[in-house]
Motif scaffolding. Sequence first.
Motif, mmCIF file in Angstrom:
data_model
loop_
_atom_site.group_PDB
_atom_site.id
_atom_site.type_symbol
_atom_site.label_atom_id
_atom_site.label_comp_id
_atom_site.label_asym_id
_atom_site.label_seq_id
_atom_site.Cartn_x
_atom_site.Cartn_y
_atom_site.Cartn_z
ATOM 1 N N LEU A 148 -40.921 -29.283 24.890
ATOM 2 C CA LEU A 148 -39.917 -28.956 24.779
ATOM 3 C C LEU A 148 -38.710 -29.935 23.612
ATOM 4 O O LEU A 148 -38.202 -30.082 22.732
ATOM 5 N N LEU A 149 -38.489 -30.662 25.076
ATOM 6 C CA LEU A 149 -37.909 -32.071 25.041
ATOM 7 C C LEU A 149 -38.154 -33.104 23.773
ATOM 8 O O LEU A 149 -37.625 -33.943 23.647
ATOM 9 N N LEU A 150 -40.027 -32.784 23.945
ATOM 10 C CA LEU A 150 -40.138 -34.114 23.037
ATOM 11 C C LEU A 150 -40.731 -33.594 22.175
ATOM 12 O O LEU A 150 -40.505 -34.268 20.986
ATOM 13 N N ALA A 151 -40.870 -32.644 22.090
ATOM 14 C CA ALA A 151 -41.326 -32.241 20.764
ATOM 15 C C ALA A 151 -40.566 -32.131 19.902
ATOM 16 O O ALA A 151 -40.593 -32.043 18.665
ATOM 17 N N ASP A 152 -39.746 -31.566 19.988
ATOM 18 C CA ASP A 152 -38.012 -31.618 19.593
ATOM 19 C C ASP A 152 -37.039 -32.562 19.415
ATOM 20 O O ASP A 152 -36.400 -32.952 18.087
ATOM 21 N N ARG A 153 -38.041 -33.799 19.633
ATOM 22 C CA ARG A 153 -36.986 -35.037 19.755
ATOM 23 C C ARG A 153 -37.316 -35.490 18.247
ATOM 24 O O ARG A 153 -35.922 -36.666 18.038
ATOM 25 N N ASN A 154 -38.503 -35.507 17.381
ATOM 26 C CA ASN A 154 -38.236 -36.582 16.311
ATOM 27 C C ASN A 154 -39.048 -35.234 15.226
ATOM 28 O O ASN A 154 -40.310 -35.021 15.312
ATOM 29 N N SER A 155 -38.226 -34.721 14.833
ATOM 30 C CA SER A 155 -38.472 -33.832 14.150
ATOM 31 C C SER A 155 -39.913 -34.294 13.086
ATOM 32 O O SER A 155 -40.539 -32.800 11.850
ATOM 33 N N HIS A 156 -39.669 -35.447 12.393
ATOM 34 C CA HIS A 156 -40.468 -35.840 11.586
ATOM 35 C C HIS A 156 -42.007 -35.404 12.162
ATOM 36 O O HIS A 156 -43.213 -35.529 11.272
ATOM 37 N N ALA A 157 -41.814 -35.172 13.497
ATOM 38 C CA ALA A 157 -43.419 -35.751 14.115
ATOM 39 C C ALA A 157 -44.519 -35.132 15.040
ATOM 40 O O ALA A 157 -44.860 -34.910 15.566
ATOM 41 N N GLY A 158 -43.544 -33.718 14.261
ATOM 42 C CA GLY A 158 -43.864 -32.750 14.976
ATOM 43 C C GLY A 158 -45.492 -32.172 14.366
ATOM 44 O O GLY A 158 -44.932 -32.207 12.792
ATOM 45 N N GLY A 159 -45.785 -30.913 14.863
ATOM 46 C CA GLY A 159 -46.990 -29.982 14.267
ATOM 47 C C GLY A 159 -47.052 -28.568 14.042
ATOM 48 O O GLY A 159 -46.010 -28.568 15.382
ATOM 49 N N SER A 160 -47.699 -28.042 13.738
ATOM 50 C CA SER A 160 -47.711 -26.304 14.655
ATOM 51 C C SER A 160 -48.130 -26.456 15.687
ATOM 52 O O SER A 160 -47.547 -25.835 16.445
ATOM 53 N N TYR A 161 -48.930 -26.536 16.340
ATOM 54 C CA TYR A 161 -49.466 -26.759 17.405
ATOM 55 C C TYR A 161 -47.742 -27.012 18.531
ATOM 56 O O TYR A 161 -48.228 -26.583 19.777
ATOM 57 N N ASP A 162 -46.860 -28.313 17.981
ATOM 58 C CA ASP A 162 -46.100 -27.985 19.152
ATOM 59 C C ASP A 162 -45.100 -26.601 19.423
ATOM 60 O O ASP A 162 -44.727 -26.088 20.513
ATOM 61 N N LEU A 163 -44.665 -26.077 18.101
ATOM 62 C CA LEU A 163 -44.352 -25.068 17.838
ATOM 63 C C LEU A 163 -45.181 -23.601 18.774
ATOM 64 O O LEU A 163 -44.815 -22.495 19.450
ATOM 65 N N LEU A 164 -45.807 -24.076 18.323
ATOM 66 C CA LEU A 164 -46.981 -22.740 18.969
ATOM 67 C C LEU A 164 -47.520 -22.885 20.521
ATOM 68 O O LEU A 164 -46.940 -22.081 21.181
ATOM 69 N N LEU A 165 -47.184 -24.969 21.955
ATOM 70 C CA LEU A 165 -47.431 -24.826 22.247
ATOM 71 C C LEU A 165 -45.710 -24.262 23.594
ATOM 72 O O LEU A 165 -45.713 -23.326 24.178
ATOM 73 N N SER A 166 -44.899 -24.811 22.315
ATOM 74 C CA SER A 166 -43.643 -24.053 22.781
ATOM 75 C C SER A 166 -43.927 -22.815 23.097
ATOM 76 O O SER A 166 -42.984 -22.709 24.370
ATOM 77 N N ALA A 167 -43.400 -22.396 22.398
ATOM 78 C CA ALA A 167 -43.805 -21.073 22.180
ATOM 79 C C ALA A 167 -44.505 -20.017 23.515
ATOM 80 O O ALA A 167 -43.991 -18.834 23.835
ATOM 81 N N ALA A 168 -45.980 -20.341 23.727
ATOM 82 C CA ALA A 168 -46.252 -20.321 24.622
ATOM 83 C C ALA A 168 -46.269 -20.233 26.052
ATOM 84 O O ALA A 168 -46.450 -19.989 27.099
#
Lengths: 341, 225
Positions: free
Chosen positions: A112-132
Amino acid sequence: MSRRWDALVTWLHAPEPALWLGITRIAVGLVAAHALAKTWWTGAASWVWLDRAHGGYRGLKASIWFDGIGDGPLAVEGTLAAAVVACLALALGVGGPIVGRVVALLASQSFLLLADRNSHAGGSYDLLLSAALWLLVLAGPTQTLSLHARRTTGAWHDPEATAPRWTRLLVAWQLMIMYATTGWQKVSVHWVPGGDLSALYDILQQPTWSRYDLSWLSHPVLYAGTQVGTLVTWLWEVLTPVWAAWWLASTADVGEGRLARALRRLPIGWVWAGLGIVFHGVVHLLMDIGPFSWASLALYAAVVDPRTLARWANRGANRWATRNAPETVSAPDSAPGSVAG
Amino acid sequence: MTRHLVAVFVLLHLLATGLQALPSAGAGMDRRRWRDPTVQAELQAWRARLASVGWAMERDTFEDRLFAIAKGVESGREVVLGPVEPYLSATGSWQSWKMFVAPHRHPSRLVIEAEREGAWSVWYRRGDPDHAWQAAALDHDRMRAVQFRLAWAGYDRHLDRFAQAVATRVMAEDVGVTRVRVGYERRPTPRPAQVQAGEDVPWTPSRQRIVAAGDDGVLRVMRVR
């Protein structure tokens, strides 16, 4: 009310074979580790996760972690390495109910620390993996297919291991709200029935996301195929609640009403999951949107009845054991050509 | 007792994630993006559909009403989701599933050029194997997500800084480079009949930035178009 509530609590805690959870844990851990490691080895991390002061392109939002350890290349790469190790440890199934959760929490928070670091650079897989990953923290996921099972039972897979039903409910729910609500937001005239159904064709022509030059889809027959694909995809996503209803009806102890029985008789779950596998396969073949397809499929074990999954596993294990059993060796004094009885 | 608490927590989690996942306007609340030709075409198509069922409106009225509805929905969401957002945010359970909700019919591709001894050359063009400077990084899906966003109105300052970061790396790699141009090429997606007829739909430059060092050695960004 109280009786209904008690029944609900009992239903949520009903023990189910935990094989699905082991599969989900391994798949999510590996997909997350690969997603992170690839960002590092391609050099993309230095573009998207370094602050402007260190060679990135934008000022990145503050976080307690990076404020504490600094946000230079060493801090980012160190966090990245720690996150990959935590995700791999999660996939391996290190630790029992408590340590296993701590490992999952480390994987979840570092990802989450990395996936949330830059909101421009995220994909839906970040959201799904974070939630999972968070759901795996809640579930305590190392009952089977894990180092923990190997250490405590002597086998990697413990067929007696169980997990409360609510853990599977949360994972299935996550998958289903993702599909349903993405469908409900596809309100473009090019997606909805009654329009030209050109959405898939146009999406596959976007240079940002297409894996290859897909202009050959302009052939009339193939273009018609993309129109059918657009309609099927839209219906499949929008009607996800039907899948959810089937999932509930087919789960033990739920719904002895007429509707539940009718739903159970139909192969809705298999159709939906089958279409999902085809959909993600085609998306992965034609588009490069990161590991979204793998992240989604990583959760599919939760939508299969755990008893069915356990039966499949037993059948597979038996076949494997039969195939690999040592051949019967004739006794030295048997006559040549005799058949072992 | 624990079983009851777990049950309450599970139900709250289902409720919070389910509510947050419900459709929202999100970045669509930035009306600068409504000027994009893809968005304008969508709005026009829906306005025509409404008109065909007897609900005709001027363009401005239609867009204002749509914006007012979206604003109301967003305000409602804030009230309902406010208390649970810290939980969703801290645990990574954030739900936002706007995936390809509308096809982009005027897509862009990133182009990076450098000037050396008065001549410009292409260093990177998305999808072009002959111009693939730092392609492993620039083609990574996270970088393509950045490229996709910066192509939209509303990201002008970010694009300036991105151009500056690109120029820093280009100039570090080749000290003979005097200027770096970072921008996009854009075109309407060729329709199937156009492709079949062999019709060329040209790409046109858009959102270009030229980066050059000033007398003080600091890289300065000039917006070209």
